[in-house]
Structures are given as C-alpha cells and as structure tokens.
Design an enzyme around this catalytic site. Structure first.
Site, PDB file in Angstrom:
ATOM      1  N   LYS A  45       0.851  -1.192   0.000  1.00 41.04           N
ATOM      2  CA  LYS A  45       0.000   0.000   0.000  1.00 41.04           C
ATOM      3  C   LYS A  45       0.885   1.240   0.000  1.00 41.04           C
ATOM      4  O   LYS A  45       1.507   1.573   1.013  1.00 41.04           O
ATOM      5  CB  LYS A  45      -0.926   0.056   1.213  1.00 41.04           C
ATOM      6  CG  LYS A  45      -2.028   1.128   1.027  1.00 41.04           C
ATOM      7  CD  LYS A  45      -2.757   1.486   2.306  1.00 41.04           C
ATOM      8  CE  LYS A  45      -2.130   2.660   2.997  1.00 41.04           C
ATOM      9  NZ  LYS A  45      -2.221   3.928   2.222  1.00 41.04           N
ATOM     10  N   GLU A  67       9.255   1.856  11.418  1.00 36.55           N
ATOM     11  CA  GLU A  67      10.076   3.055  11.640  1.00 36.55           C
ATOM     12  C   GLU A  67       9.110   4.217  11.780  1.00 36.55           C
ATOM     13  O   GLU A  67       8.330   4.497  10.872  1.00 36.55           O
ATOM     14  CB  GLU A  67      11.062   3.245  10.488  1.00 36.55           C
ATOM     15  CG  GLU A  67      12.115   4.301  10.769  1.00 36.55           C
ATOM     16  CD  GLU A  67      11.708   5.659  10.244  1.00 36.55           C
ATOM     17  OE1 GLU A  67      11.210   6.479  11.056  1.00 36.55           O
ATOM     18  OE2 GLU A  67      11.879   5.900   9.051  1.00 36.55           O
ATOM     19  N   CYS A  88      12.196  11.757   8.305  1.00 35.72           N
ATOM     20  CA  CYS A  88      12.250  11.246   9.670  1.00 35.72           C
ATOM     21  C   CYS A  88      13.627  11.426  10.290  1.00 35.72           C
ATOM     22  O   CYS A  88      13.750  11.583  11.503  1.00 35.72           O
ATOM     23  CB  CYS A  88      11.859   9.781   9.687  1.00 35.72           C
ATOM     24  SG  CYS A  88      12.842   8.758   8.560  1.00 35.72           S
ATOM     25  N   GLU A 117       7.947  16.017  16.697  1.00 38.32           N
ATOM     26  CA  GLU A 117       8.385  15.988  15.303  1.00 38.32           C
ATOM     27  C   GLU A 117       7.498  16.909  14.476  1.00 38.32           C
ATOM     28  O   GLU A 117       6.305  16.666  14.309  1.00 38.32           O
ATOM     29  CB  GLU A 117       8.315  14.557  14.750  1.00 38.32           C
ATOM     30  CG  GLU A 117       8.899  14.445  13.363  1.00 38.32           C
ATOM     31  CD  GLU A 117       8.922  13.010  12.850  1.00 38.32           C
ATOM     32  OE1 GLU A 117       9.894  12.634  12.168  1.00 38.32           O
ATOM     33  OE2 GLU A 117       7.962  12.267  13.136  1.00 38.32           O
TER      34      GLU A 117
END
Length: 502
Positions: free
Chosen positions: A192, A267, A302, A402
């Site tokens: 996906k 992750e 990231c 973040e």
C-alpha cells in the site's frame, strides 16, 4: 506567473492509477477514487482507486495463494537472483521517468531526486544488496549437547504474506528496503503506497512484472488509511507488517497485530539532534543541520536533524551560518533544476507546521528567520519559508515533537554531559549527528546517544547497513543482513542417526 504542474503532467504522460490483484490491473470494487492534488499548486493531477475491504481481501488472498501454492517461495536461488538482478537494471534504466513521476507525486525537486539517498539508484543498490543474501543466508548445524548420535540444524524460511505500507516522502528507498528483503527471502507482498505518492510506486511495480516476477507475488492496493490501510493491517492472512510512518498509526498496527501475532517492523520518525562541539567545523555543522530541514524535502524526513544542540562558545556563529543557508533555498517548479526545496505535502501539514511555529513563539523561542507561508507566485501551494529558532529550551514543544517541516530549533549547552542529557531527553531515538574534530569525543558521545544511526561530521544513507530507531522511533531494522532475516522464520530440525529416538 502563477505556478502550474499540468503541462508537466501531460509531458510525463501520467495515467490514472489502478489496483494490482493477482497480476491484473483493475478499478476498485465500488468505483471509488482518490484525486491527487499537487502540493506546489493544489491542482488536480490524477486519480487512483480507493481499495475497499473486499479489494484488500482479494489482494491478500492472491498473495496467500502465491505463497502457499506458487513458484516464488519454492524457486531456486539462481531463479530468484536472476529476476531481482534484472529488476535492479530496469530501475536504473527508468530512473528519469521515475523521478518525474515522483515530482508529480510529492513535489520533491528533480535536483534533490538525483542526490543518492533520495534517488532511484539507491533503490537499485538496496535490491542488489538483498539479492546477494539469497544464496548466503542459511542456517547452522550444532554438535550434540546431550550425547547420542543425532543432528541438530536450523533453516531460514520466508515468513509468508507481507503487508508493506509506504510513506510519501522517500518511496524509492523505502519500497526497496521493504520489498528487497521480502522478495529475496521468498515472501509474497501486498503493497500500500501513500495516497500522497502513488504514481511513482505503481511504475516501480510495473517494472517488477517486466523483470519476470510471477503473478500474485506483489499485489497493490491504493487509498488512504481508512478503509484501505485498516483492512490490510487487520487481515488474518497477513503474516508480517512492515510500516514506515507516524507513531499514531504505528501504535494502531501494534494493536491490530496482536490478535494473530503478526510479525512487525516499524520506523516511526524522530527528533534527531545535531550535537555541535566548540572544535567542530561550524560551517559544515550548521549547513548540514539547516540543510536537512530545508533542502529537498523541506524537513519532511524522519532522520532530519531538527534539533541543533550547540556549545555556547560557537552558538552565535552557528546561528549566523544556519541563517545564511536558509536564505539560499529556492522554491517553485520541481522540474526546474534551480529549485532546491519542496512544498509541504498537503494543506493539513501546512497548517500543522504553521501551528508549531506559532507555538514556538508563544513558548518564548527567538524567531531568527522565516515562520511564514510563501505567497505571491507560490500562494496556491503549501510552501513555508525556512524557519530558524534560537534560544530554545529543550522542553519546548518545538524541541520535543516531530514537526516534519522546514524548522530548526537551536538549543545551547555548556559541556558534554549536558549535551548528551539533552540529546537523549526525547521520546524518539532514530538518529543523531556529532560534530567535533576529536575522534575520542566523537566515539564517546556516539556510544552514549540513544539512537539507531549516528553520523559523525555528516550523515549519509548506506544500502547495506541497518537503519531503525530506539524508543518510540520504531521496532526492528531495515537494511543489512538483519533486515533480510526479519522476513524469515527460523526453523530447527532434529534428526537422530540411530534407530532409537533421543
């Protein structure tokens, strides 16, 4: 002149997307589609299906049949190597078309797409690396422990059906990091892609078919997390989930995997520090940290070193250089070789980043530059100017959460112990940078940092090294032998060499 992507869409020949189920490209069961809007202009670029629960089930069933009955898991090492080596060659041959499709997907400029870590070349190298394990990652034999005449040995077998869920920001690398070891090990896959980077991934899958991968080994379901992603992660026939994305979704995957004890690799982002000591090359350290949150993905990565922990003796110099680097960024048409940075991926992320910038000012951080949405010719897009905050306390929101945008928070420190304490004072642990000319300091600090990948005086991606995070940055590693083994089950076989069983 107002920016437009429509001419590029026509030049590239972008076609609406389809699902891939058991070797057949088709629409969704109910005909529902997702319209992709380009982040630089918010123009409609193309559509692709929103896979229903039934579509996902058909894709997983196809992958299950291909694993339980098909040739790929039972193929010889030479057969698997031949297909995947050809695929690596096809990636390199189609590099420019893939980069153009990615620019239409997520607005990442071609100038950045040619940098190794973001390129098609790194994806080809990752496939090459994992293909090399096919005939090498075997089991072991053990001498008898309790006495008697018998053999004890282990075998590595493919884990089964893998649900591979990609983010939008680095689809070439992450497609390879998930499908490279999965296919090398003999698994089958339901893939996906992110709804914000689908077209380039569909081309990646087309090339797998061209390389000779059997039908049903890789299936593709497109669409958002609800309903498509949820149906995939909860499907009882999925044996393993590999996901890169947000912590919120990661936690949901852990919950969903519990019922059938699915294997999970994830992750989940980071808040990586750049630790800058007074003997460092300050221009290098400042350019690296500010560049990672502005150039290319505009901080939507990231591993970006979005916290700079800087010794007070060189603090002002670092701020000055970082400000200069931010002022160097250029925006606009991602197909223009002079454009260095991208828009934010969608209007929701635009509002989120602007909200963090406002929060930083409210909590007392000093705004050195940026903080605003770009207007004028860029006003229809999701562009935010390079933003630099100084005098940041490590407990401020912009130092802890973040942001995933072009924002660098600079925190001062006095000595090594304080620097390490500040660096580790986060829920994340994906990466970090250490900047110093002293090798002992570099390695001492690298050992003390609670993060998965540490760059000393720089940072780079290697296709054959493990990558992943400590703490809430994820579970497991991608890259290297450990990633290949994560797509296998380890089986022990015991065989007596006498008539009596042990």
């Amino acid at each position: 002149m107002t920016l437009s992507m429509l001419a590029h869409r026509d030049e590239v020949g972008l076609k609406d997307g389809l699902l891939l189920v058991d070797g057949q490209w088709r629409a969704s069961g109910d005909g529902a589609t997702w319209t992709h809007r380009h982040p630089a202009t918010n123009e409609e670029i193309g559509t692709f299906p929103v896979a229903t629960v039934q579509d996902v089930d058909a894709a997983v069933q196809a992958a299950r049949r291909a694993f339980d009955e098909g040739p790929w898991p039972r193929s010889t090492a030479s057969e698997r190597i031949r297909v995947l080596r050809k695929y690596s060659d096809l990636l390199r041959e189609n590099s420019q078309q893939l980069l153009s499709l990615l620019a239409l997907d997520n607005g990442v400029p071609l100038s950045f797409g040619n940098i190794y870590a973001a390129s098609v070349t790194v994806a080809a190298d990752v496939f090459d690396h994992h293909t090399g394990w096919i005939d090498k990652a075997g089991g072991e034999t053990f001498p008898p422990y309790q006495g008697g005449d018998h053999l004890a040995m282990t075998f590595r077998e493919p884990v089964g059906v893998v649900a591979a869920i990609l983010p939008w920001n680095a689809p070439f690398l992450l497609f390879a990091q998930k499908l490279g070891p999965a296919l090398a090990a003999g698994c089958t896959v339901v893939l996906k892609p992110s709804e914000y980077a689908t077209f380039a991934v569909l081309k990646l899958v087309e090339l797998l078919t061209e390389a000779g991968l059997p039908d049903g080994v890789v299936n593709v379901v497109t669409g958002p997390g609800d309903p498509t992603g949820e149906a995939l992660i909860t499907h009882p026939m999925v044996d393993k989930i590999s996901f890169t994305g947000s912590r919120v979704v990661g936690r949901r995957i852990v919950e969903a995997s519990a019922g059938t004890m699915k294997r999970v690799s994830m992750e989940l982002g980071g808040k990586s520090p750049a630790v800058v000591f007074p003997d460092a090359e300050i221009p290098l350290a400042a350019a690296t940290a500010m560049g990672m949150v502005t150039m290319g993905l505009s901080g939507q990565a990231c591993i970006a070193q979005s916290r700079a922990l800087v010794h007070r003796d060189v603090y002002d110099e670092f701020i000055a250089v970082a400000q200069g680097v931010g002022g160097y960024m250029t925006y606009g048409d991602p197909f223009d070789p002079g454009v260095l940075a991208s828009p934010l991926i969608n209007e929701r992320q635009l509002g989120r980043v602007l909200g963090y910038i406002e929060k930083g000012q409210e909590e007392g951080a000093r705004l050195v530059m940026g903080g605003n949405r770009l207007d004028g010719d860029y006003g229809n897009g999701n562009f935010v100017a390079p933003t630099l905050f100084a005098d940041v306390d490590n407990q401020m929101t912009i130092a802890q959460e973040e942001i995933f945008g072009p924002v660098l928070a600079v925190v001062p420190f006095t000595d090594e112990d304080e620097a390490v304490r500040l660096a580790n004072d986060t829920e994340y642990g994906l990466g970090a940078g250490v900047y110093t000319k002293d090798a002992k300091t570099a390695f001492r600090v690298a050992k003390r940092l609670r993060a998965g990948t540490i760059g000393i005086n720089g940072f780079q991606v290697e296709p054959h090294t493990p990558f992943g995070g400590y703490k809430q940055s994820g579970i497991g590693r991608e890259g290297g032998r450990s990633a290949y083994e994560a797509y296998t089950e380890l089986k022990t076989v015991l065989m007596p060499l006498t008539e009596a069983m042990m």
